[in-house]
Design an enzyme around this catalytic site. Structure first.
Site, PDB file in Angstrom:
ATOM      1  N   CYS A 152     -11.244  16.310 -27.308  1.00  0.00           N
ATOM      2  CA  CYS A 152     -12.347  15.765 -26.495  1.00  0.00           C
ATOM      3  C   CYS A 152     -13.637  16.562 -26.675  1.00  0.00           C
ATOM      4  O   CYS A 152     -14.653  16.009 -27.104  1.00  0.00           O
ATOM      5  CB  CYS A 152     -11.922  15.686 -25.043  1.00  0.00           C
ATOM      6  SG  CYS A 152     -11.047  17.147 -24.449  1.00  0.00           S
TER       7      CYS A 152
HETATM    8  N1  LIG Z   1      -6.281  14.648 -21.771  1.00  0.00           N
HETATM    9  C1  LIG Z   1      -7.282  14.630 -22.650  1.00  0.00           C
HETATM   10  O1  LIG Z   1      -8.475  14.508 -22.279  1.00  0.00           O
HETATM   11  C2  LIG Z   1      -7.019  14.750 -24.127  1.00  0.00           C
HETATM   12  C3  LIG Z   1      -8.090  14.506 -24.997  1.00  0.00           C
HETATM   13  C4  LIG Z   1      -7.861  14.620 -26.365  1.00  0.00           C
HETATM   14  C5  LIG Z   1      -6.625  14.993 -26.838  1.00  0.00           C
HETATM   15  N2  LIG Z   1      -5.624  15.251 -25.977  1.00  0.00           N
HETATM   16  C6  LIG Z   1      -4.349  15.670 -26.553  1.00  0.00           C
HETATM   17  O2  LIG Z   1      -3.394  14.643 -26.376  1.00  0.00           O
HETATM   18  C7  LIG Z   1      -2.093  15.235 -26.210  1.00  0.00           C
HETATM   19  C8  LIG Z   1      -1.511  14.730 -24.897  1.00  0.00           C
HETATM   20  O3  LIG Z   1      -2.382  15.143 -23.855  1.00  0.00           O
HETATM   21  P1  LIG Z   1      -2.276  14.558 -22.388  1.00  0.00           P
HETATM   22  O4  LIG Z   1      -3.509  14.979 -21.700  1.00  0.00           O
HETATM   23  O5  LIG Z   1      -1.896  13.133 -22.437  1.00  0.00           O
HETATM   24  O6  LIG Z   1      -1.032  15.419 -21.829  1.00  0.00           O
HETATM   25  P2  LIG Z   1      -0.002  15.071 -20.667  1.00  0.00           P
HETATM   26  O7  LIG Z   1      -0.641  14.162 -19.687  1.00  0.00           O
HETATM   27  O8  LIG Z   1       0.513  16.359 -20.200  1.00  0.00           O
HETATM   28  O9  LIG Z   1       1.155  14.251 -21.412  1.00  0.00           O
HETATM   29  C9  LIG Z   1       2.032  14.869 -22.313  1.00  0.00           C
HETATM   30  C10 LIG Z   1       3.044  13.859 -22.807  1.00  0.00           C
HETATM   31  O10 LIG Z   1       3.895  14.544 -23.707  1.00  0.00           O
HETATM   32  C11 LIG Z   1       5.246  14.331 -23.332  1.00  0.00           C
HETATM   33  N3  LIG Z   1       6.008  15.562 -23.550  1.00  0.00           N
HETATM   34  C12 LIG Z   1       5.828  16.760 -22.961  1.00  0.00           C
HETATM   35  N4  LIG Z   1       6.688  17.667 -23.452  1.00  0.00           N
HETATM   36  C13 LIG Z   1       7.428  17.015 -24.386  1.00  0.00           C
HETATM   37  C14 LIG Z   1       8.480  17.392 -25.252  1.00  0.00           C
HETATM   38  N5  LIG Z   1       8.947  18.648 -25.290  1.00  0.00           N
HETATM   39  N6  LIG Z   1       9.010  16.461 -26.087  1.00  0.00           N
HETATM   40  C15 LIG Z   1       8.542  15.192 -26.072  1.00  0.00           C
HETATM   41  N7  LIG Z   1       7.546  14.763 -25.260  1.00  0.00           N
HETATM   42  C16 LIG Z   1       7.003  15.679 -24.433  1.00  0.00           C
HETATM   43  C17 LIG Z   1       5.235  13.937 -21.872  1.00  0.00           C
HETATM   44  O11 LIG Z   1       6.285  13.008 -21.767  1.00  0.00           O
HETATM   45  P3  LIG Z   1       7.427  12.924 -20.684  1.00  0.00           P
HETATM   46  O12 LIG Z   1       7.158  13.999 -19.649  1.00  0.00           O
HETATM   47  O13 LIG Z   1       7.306  11.542 -20.141  1.00  0.00           O
HETATM   48  O14 LIG Z   1       8.648  13.124 -21.431  1.00  0.00           O
HETATM   49  C18 LIG Z   1       3.892  13.225 -21.743  1.00  0.00           C
HETATM   50  O15 LIG Z   1       4.031  11.872 -22.062  1.00  0.00           O
HETATM   51  C19 LIG Z   1      -2.298  16.753 -26.203  1.00  0.00           C
HETATM   52  O16 LIG Z   1      -2.016  17.278 -27.460  1.00  0.00           O
HETATM   53  C20 LIG Z   1      -3.762  16.912 -25.863  1.00  0.00           C
HETATM   54  O17 LIG Z   1      -4.312  18.082 -26.398  1.00  0.00           O
HETATM   55  C21 LIG Z   1      -5.767  15.114 -24.621  1.00  0.00           C
END
Ligand SMILES: NC(=O)c1ccc[n+]([C@@H]2O[C@H](COP(=O)([O-])OP(=O)(O)OC[C@H]3O[C@@H](n4cnc5c(N)ncnc54)[C@H](OP(=O)(O)O)[C@@H]3O)[C@@H](O)[C@H]2O)c1
Length: 347
Positions: A152
């Site tokens: 982001c």
């Molecule tokens: N939030 C933002 O603004 C943003 C912006 C750009 C990029 N990102 C990137 O996008 C990615 C996800 O971010 P997010 O903000 O969506 O995070 P989040 O809300 O914490 O979601 C993480 C996801 O990963 C899954 N997960 C966690 N541990 C896992 C494991 N060991 N094995 C398989 N699945 C697992 C969780 O699934 P379950 O708990 O359902 O299993 C959940 O669906 C990150 O790499 C982050 O850096 C985020």
């Protein structure tokens, strides 16, 4: 067969970036979501976890392998360190893999290790991955097999800096970036910092000059500059759900904001998601909320010879899932804005 939709799947669909992919892809004219996965909620309907989807999308969450099997395009929205085995399977099965995490974003294994404390497990795969902010790199990804979707801050900031850096008129050792993010940037998990009573009515800097997005920002702008550039970057957390606003200070030999304005309008003249604000206006995160737009306002401090560039995006859309879809659209030859034409609400 002409109207057949492309099958897409989402691994990590229950996270904030994953569920935002679901929201946007359900409205995409050229694709259908064939499978979604979760570890924690496997077997449950996704609309149980996110009731906004109730009676719109009630499918059950499966596992990672079922997503890969059933999809032509696989998105992963997972914590860092989990994407290489998924990318490997996708490449073997000839599926396009789009990673929203950080695993494929950095070119240098040494830099990745320094900031993420992990080696590349599959160095060969990294040679096939393409990092893409579409407005800066769209020509790279036509035949991509692995797309590393930027983060982001690392979208908002390079989009704000790119025209001035490309012009050769910036003093590259003077870049200071002060950025603010809404709390969805930290994902779904609860921490003490993002707990409501601690966050509400608070405003603080965090990871001062040590945030993991620094090497990614420097990688992108160094490529544009053609030389190594270092930046000072201070992120802040603000008590809003969505949005990033970055204020960038940089010395330049430009004489006023009119020069900057003409330069930026020319640089982005073919980019429908970049909006250069009329001079005298400043960007506001609320004006790009829920949309794929990046808004940029241009200012000039005549006393110090410093350009002040302010850019704003919705971290979940242009900063994550919207941009991933924009990258998919380019890679598959769809209209670049397909599924991304939502107009931001005005309040
Ligand atoms: N939030 C933002 O603004 C943003 C912006 C750009 C990029 N990102 C990137 O996008 C990615 C996800 O971010 P997010 O903000 O969506 O995070 P989040 O809300 O914490 O979601 C993480 C996801 O990963 C899954 N997960 C966690 N541990 C896992 C494991 N060991 N094995 C398989 N699945 C697992 C969780 O699934 P379950 O708990 O359902 O299993 C959940 O669906 C990150 O790499 C982050 O850096 C985020």
């Amino acid at each position: 067969m002409k109207n057949q939709k492309t099958k897409v799947g989402i691994i990590g669909a229950t996270g904030y970036a994953g569920i935002e992919l679901v929201r946007l892809l359900l409205a995409h004219p050229n694709v259908e979501i064939n499978a979604v996965s979760s570890v924690s909620f496997k077997g449950r309907a996704i609309s149980d976890i996110y009731p906004a989807l109730h009676s719109i999308y009630d499918v059950k969450l499966g596992d990672e392998d079922s997503v890969i099997e059933q999809s032509d395009v696989v998105f992963a929205a997972l914590p860092h360190g989990l994407s290489e085995p998924i990318a490997k399977k996708c490449v073997r099965l000839n599926k396009l893999f789009i990673d929203l995490g950080a695993d494929f974003r950095l070119d240098s294994q040494d830099t990745y290790k320094e900031w993420y404390e992990k080696n590349f497990d599959e160095p060969e795969l990294h040679k096939q991955s393409i990092y893409s902010i579409p407005e800066l790199h769209r020509d790279r990804i036509k035949d991509a097999k692995i797309i590393a979707n930027p983060g982001c801050y690392t979208t908002c900031i390079p989009l704000g800096l790119a025209p001035l850096i490309k012009s050769g008129r910036a003093k590259l050792d003077t870049i200071i970036i002060d950025a603010k993010s809404g709390t969805s940037g930290a994902g779904r998990g609860l921490t003490q910092t993002t707990h409501f009573p601690e966050l509400n009515e608070g405003f603080c800097a965090y990871k001062v000059a040590s945030h993991r997005h620094i090497p990614e920002i420097e990688q992108t702008i160094s490529q544009i500059a053609g030389e190594e550039v270092k930046v000072t970057f201070v992120p802040h957390l603000i008590p809003i759900n969505r949005g990033i606003l970055a204020t960038m200070y940089i010395n330049t030999d430009c004489k006023d904001e009119n020069e900057l304005y003409d330069m930026y309008c020319e640089f982005y003249k073919n980019d429908r998601f970049i909006r250069i604000m009329p001079l005298g206006q400043t960007v506001n995160v609320k004006n790009s909320k829920l949309s794929n737009y990046c808004d940029i306002s241009l200012h000039f401090d005549k006393r110090t010879g410093r350009a002040i560039i302010i850019s704003a995006i919705d971290n979940m859309v242009k900063g994550a899932s919207g941009q991933a879809i924009q990258n998919m659209n380019i890679a598959l030859g769809f209209d670049e804005g397909a599924g991304l034409d939502a107009i931001p609400p005005s309040f």
